[in-house]
Motif scaffolding. Sequence first.
Motif, PDB file in Angstrom:
ATOM      1  N   ALA A 108       1.034  -1.266  -0.123  1.00 27.05           N
ATOM      2  CA  ALA A 108      -0.454   0.168  -0.266  1.00 27.05           C
ATOM      3  C   ALA A 108       0.686   1.182  -0.065  1.00 27.05           C
ATOM      4  O   ALA A 108       0.543   2.077  -0.748  1.00 27.05           O
ATOM      5  CB  ALA A 108      -0.347  -0.126   1.274  1.00 27.05           C
ATOM      6  N   VAL A 109       2.213   1.579   1.049  1.00 27.06           N
ATOM      7  CA  VAL A 109       2.852   2.322   0.407  1.00 27.06           C
ATOM      8  C   VAL A 109       4.217   2.910  -0.591  1.00 27.06           C
ATOM      9  O   VAL A 109       3.511   3.283  -0.930  1.00 27.06           O
ATOM     10  CB  VAL A 109       3.786   1.983   2.137  1.00 27.06           C
ATOM     11  CG1 VAL A 109       4.763   3.289   1.984  1.00 27.06           C
ATOM     12  CG2 VAL A 109       3.130   2.652   3.126  1.00 27.06           C
ATOM     13  N   ALA A 110       4.151   1.106  -0.533  1.00 24.87           N
ATOM     14  CA  ALA A 110       4.856   1.101  -2.391  1.00 24.87           C
ATOM     15  C   ALA A 110       3.978   2.135  -3.667  1.00 24.87           C
ATOM     16  O   ALA A 110       4.948   2.301  -3.746  1.00 24.87           O
ATOM     17  CB  ALA A 110       5.331   0.229  -2.551  1.00 24.87           C
ATOM     18  N   ALA A 111       2.777   1.872  -3.395  1.00 23.71           N
ATOM     19  CA  ALA A 111       1.681   1.728  -4.692  1.00 23.71           C
ATOM     20  C   ALA A 111       2.383   3.610  -4.913  1.00 23.71           C
ATOM     21  O   ALA A 111       1.682   3.867  -5.527  1.00 23.71           O
ATOM     22  CB  ALA A 111       0.549   2.062  -4.307  1.00 23.71           C
ATOM     23  N   ILE A 112       1.411   3.856  -3.282  1.00 28.85           N
ATOM     24  CA  ILE A 112       1.705   6.013  -3.551  1.00 28.85           C
ATOM     25  C   ILE A 112       3.201   6.075  -4.942  1.00 28.85           C
ATOM     26  O   ILE A 112       3.403   7.516  -5.590  1.00 28.85           O
ATOM     27  CB  ILE A 112       1.886   6.369  -2.229  1.00 28.85           C
ATOM     28  CG1 ILE A 112       0.854   6.779  -2.079  1.00 28.85           C
ATOM     29  CG2 ILE A 112       2.155   7.682  -2.939  1.00 28.85           C
ATOM     30  CD1 ILE A 112       0.749   6.822  -0.524  1.00 28.85           C
ATOM     31  N   PHE A 113       4.503   5.306  -4.278  1.00 23.84           N
ATOM     32  CA  PHE A 113       5.907   5.629  -4.821  1.00 23.84           C
ATOM     33  C   PHE A 113       5.665   5.499  -6.309  1.00 23.84           C
ATOM     34  O   PHE A 113       6.241   6.031  -7.633  1.00 23.84           O
ATOM     35  CB  PHE A 113       7.014   4.557  -3.879  1.00 23.84           C
ATOM     36  CG  PHE A 113       7.327   5.497  -2.801  1.00 23.84           C
ATOM     37  CD1 PHE A 113       8.517   6.131  -2.601  1.00 23.84           C
ATOM     38  CD2 PHE A 113       6.827   4.913  -2.037  1.00 23.84           C
ATOM     39  CE1 PHE A 113       8.631   6.875  -1.813  1.00 23.84           C
ATOM     40  CE2 PHE A 113       7.418   5.473  -0.120  1.00 23.84           C
ATOM     41  CZ  PHE A 113       8.558   6.349  -0.213  1.00 23.84           C
ATOM     42  N   ARG A 114       4.799   4.121  -6.721  1.00 27.46           N
ATOM     43  CA  ARG A 114       4.840   3.916  -7.918  1.00 27.46           C
ATOM     44  C   ARG A 114       4.439   4.806  -8.640  1.00 27.46           C
ATOM     45  O   ARG A 114       4.648   5.462 -10.288  1.00 27.46           O
ATOM     46  CB  ARG A 114       4.351   2.435  -8.431  1.00 27.46           C
ATOM     47  CG  ARG A 114       4.669   1.582  -7.586  1.00 27.46           C
ATOM     48  CD  ARG A 114       4.672   0.007  -8.170  1.00 27.46           C
ATOM     49  NE  ARG A 114       5.184  -0.886  -7.671  1.00 27.46           N
ATOM     50  CZ  ARG A 114       4.612  -1.968  -6.393  1.00 27.46           C
ATOM     51  NH1 ARG A 114       3.738  -1.402  -6.214  1.00 27.46           N
ATOM     52  NH2 ARG A 114       5.735  -2.945  -6.087  1.00 27.46           N
ATOM     53  N   LEU A 115       3.269   5.708  -7.883  1.00 26.96           N
ATOM     54  CA  LEU A 115       2.782   6.232  -8.924  1.00 26.96           C
ATOM     55  C   LEU A 115       2.972   7.238  -9.147  1.00 26.96           C
ATOM     56  O   LEU A 115       2.897   8.526 -10.251  1.00 26.96           O
ATOM     57  CB  LEU A 115       0.733   6.694  -6.939  1.00 26.96           C
ATOM     58  CG  LEU A 115      -0.308   5.600  -7.936  1.00 26.96           C
ATOM     59  CD1 LEU A 115      -1.040   6.297  -6.440  1.00 26.96           C
ATOM     60  CD2 LEU A 115      -0.858   5.897  -9.377  1.00 26.96           C
ATOM     61  N   SER A 116       4.241   7.584  -8.224  1.00 28.74           N
ATOM     62  CA  SER A 116       5.399   8.911  -8.482  1.00 28.74           C
ATOM     63  C   SER A 116       6.429   8.160  -9.866  1.00 28.74           C
ATOM     64  O   SER A 116       7.024   9.577 -10.232  1.00 28.74           O
ATOM     65  CB  SER A 116       5.694   8.998  -7.290  1.00 28.74           C
ATOM     66  OG  SER A 116       4.749   9.901  -6.322  1.00 28.74           O
ATOM     67  N   GLY A 117       6.099   7.702  -9.880  1.00 26.96           N
ATOM     68  CA  GLY A 117       6.679   7.344 -11.189  1.00 26.96           C
ATOM     69  C   GLY A 117       8.049   6.510 -10.590  1.00 26.96           C
ATOM     70  O   GLY A 117       8.746   6.184 -11.567  1.00 26.96           O
ATOM     71  N   LEU A 118       8.032   5.093  -9.735  1.00 29.97           N
ATOM     72  CA  LEU A 118       9.656   5.015  -9.223  1.00 29.97           C
ATOM     73  C   LEU A 118       9.301   3.606 -10.144  1.00 29.97           C
ATOM     74  O   LEU A 118       8.181   3.036  -9.717  1.00 29.97           O
ATOM     75  CB  LEU A 118       9.017   4.761  -7.822  1.00 29.97           C
ATOM     76  CG  LEU A 118      10.204   5.840  -7.231  1.00 29.97           C
ATOM     77  CD1 LEU A 118      10.168   7.514  -7.640  1.00 29.97           C
ATOM     78  CD2 LEU A 118      11.123   5.188  -6.366  1.00 29.97           C
ATOM     79  N   LYS A 119       9.972   2.660 -10.416  1.00 27.38           N
ATOM     80  CA  LYS A 119      10.282   1.540 -11.186  1.00 27.38           C
ATOM     81  C   LYS A 119      11.078   0.424 -10.513  1.00 27.38           C
ATOM     82  O   LYS A 119      11.313   0.806  -8.990  1.00 27.38           O
ATOM     83  CB  LYS A 119      11.198   1.641 -12.830  1.00 27.38           C
ATOM     84  CG  LYS A 119      10.162   2.293 -13.352  1.00 27.38           C
ATOM     85  CD  LYS A 119       8.488   2.224 -13.920  1.00 27.38           C
ATOM     86  CE  LYS A 119       8.236   3.151 -14.997  1.00 27.38           C
ATOM     87  NZ  LYS A 119       6.306   3.692 -14.856  1.00 27.38           N
ATOM     88  N   HIS A 120      11.031  -0.787 -10.629  1.00 25.27           N
ATOM     89  CA  HIS A 120      11.378  -1.394  -9.809  1.00 25.27           C
ATOM     90  C   HIS A 120      12.733  -1.437  -9.768  1.00 25.27           C
ATOM     91  O   HIS A 120      13.764  -1.988  -8.601  1.00 25.27           O
ATOM     92  CB  HIS A 120      11.343  -2.634 -10.902  1.00 25.27           C
ATOM     93  CG  HIS A 120      11.519  -4.230 -10.026  1.00 25.27           C
ATOM     94  ND1 HIS A 120      11.060  -4.767  -8.670  1.00 25.27           N
ATOM     95  CD2 HIS A 120      12.756  -5.302 -10.168  1.00 25.27           C
ATOM     96  CE1 HIS A 120      11.689  -5.832  -8.795  1.00 25.27           C
ATOM     97  NE2 HIS A 120      12.703  -6.433  -9.461  1.00 25.27           N
ATOM     98  N   ASP A 121      13.692  -0.773 -11.006  1.00 26.62           N
ATOM     99  CA  ASP A 121      15.109  -0.563 -10.686  1.00 26.62           C
ATOM    100  C   ASP A 121      16.035   0.617  -9.053  1.00 26.62           C
ATOM    101  O   ASP A 121      16.399  -0.159  -9.044  1.00 26.62           O
ATOM    102  CB  ASP A 121      15.640  -0.093 -11.695  1.00 26.62           C
ATOM    103  CG  ASP A 121      15.329   1.225 -12.255  1.00 26.62           C
ATOM    104  OD1 ASP A 121      14.215   1.484 -11.565  1.00 26.62           O
ATOM    105  OD2 ASP A 121      16.110   1.722 -12.687  1.00 26.62           O
ATOM    106  N   ARG A 122      14.169   0.675  -8.745  1.00 27.66           N
ATOM    107  CA  ARG A 122      14.880   1.905  -7.752  1.00 27.66           C
ATOM    108  C   ARG A 122      13.486   1.896  -6.875  1.00 27.66           C
ATOM    109  O   ARG A 122      13.320   2.480  -5.274  1.00 27.66           O
ATOM    110  CB  ARG A 122      14.334   3.107  -7.908  1.00 27.66           C
ATOM    111  CG  ARG A 122      15.124   3.864  -9.015  1.00 27.66           C
ATOM    112  CD  ARG A 122      15.345   4.975  -9.463  1.00 27.66           C
ATOM    113  NE  ARG A 122      14.902   5.949  -8.982  1.00 27.66           N
ATOM    114  CZ  ARG A 122      14.188   6.983  -8.616  1.00 27.66           C
ATOM    115  NH1 ARG A 122      13.478   7.777  -9.366  1.00 27.66           N
ATOM    116  NH2 ARG A 122      14.435   8.355  -8.151  1.00 27.66           N
TER     117      ARG A 122
END
Length: 213
Positions: free
Chosen positions: A134-148
């Motif tokens: 749930a927390v990681a989803a917010i970072f994904r929405l900001s554009g972070l991909k698997h490499d980060r």
Amino acid sequence: MNLLKSVSLILCLMIVGCSSQDEKPADTAAVVPAAAKIDKAWLDEYEPRLREALKDSRFELERRDHLLVITAPVDSSFNPDRPGMLLPVTLGPITRVAKLVEKDNKTAVIVLGHADSTGSDKINRTISRERAGAVAAIFRLSGLKHDRLRIRGLGADKPRAANDSKEGRALNRRVEMLLTPQSTLLATVAEYNDPTVETTQVAVAKVSETEKK
């Protein structure tokens, strides 16, 4: 001949003297590798910016070696009726942190979910991973991909306190966001790999190889 010896002796003393003067800085540089200097500079730059992003929230910020760790207590961050759902009050600070990281492709995030020891190991790992997700989803929405961006559900493996009291269990229920230089992501996340999962994956791979033969 004596003159030649004197010149040789003077040159020798000069060389030894220069070597002695150079030894101290060289040894100092060896003790503090370049990577450590870069990490410290990175930590010094990020820490005040994170504190500003987390201002007035219930999140904690801690500096550990080469990491900056943001801790979100579960009891004040997640819906008690839906364990994997963040409360609206947490969205602002997490989004501010995500926006901060988004602009710097040299920074990576590892999100770790933790549980107390109540319940089975399987349930604890599932819930802790859902919270981390749930927390990681917010970072994904900001554009972070698997490499980060990586997530782990650790269950009750890494408690902060004893689980024999209500207060201790509350401390253990948490989600941690580890900010680290992108160059050290793989080494850092390896510290939190589940050995049980890795053993299972190796076993499955061996069975597959045997079947091919």
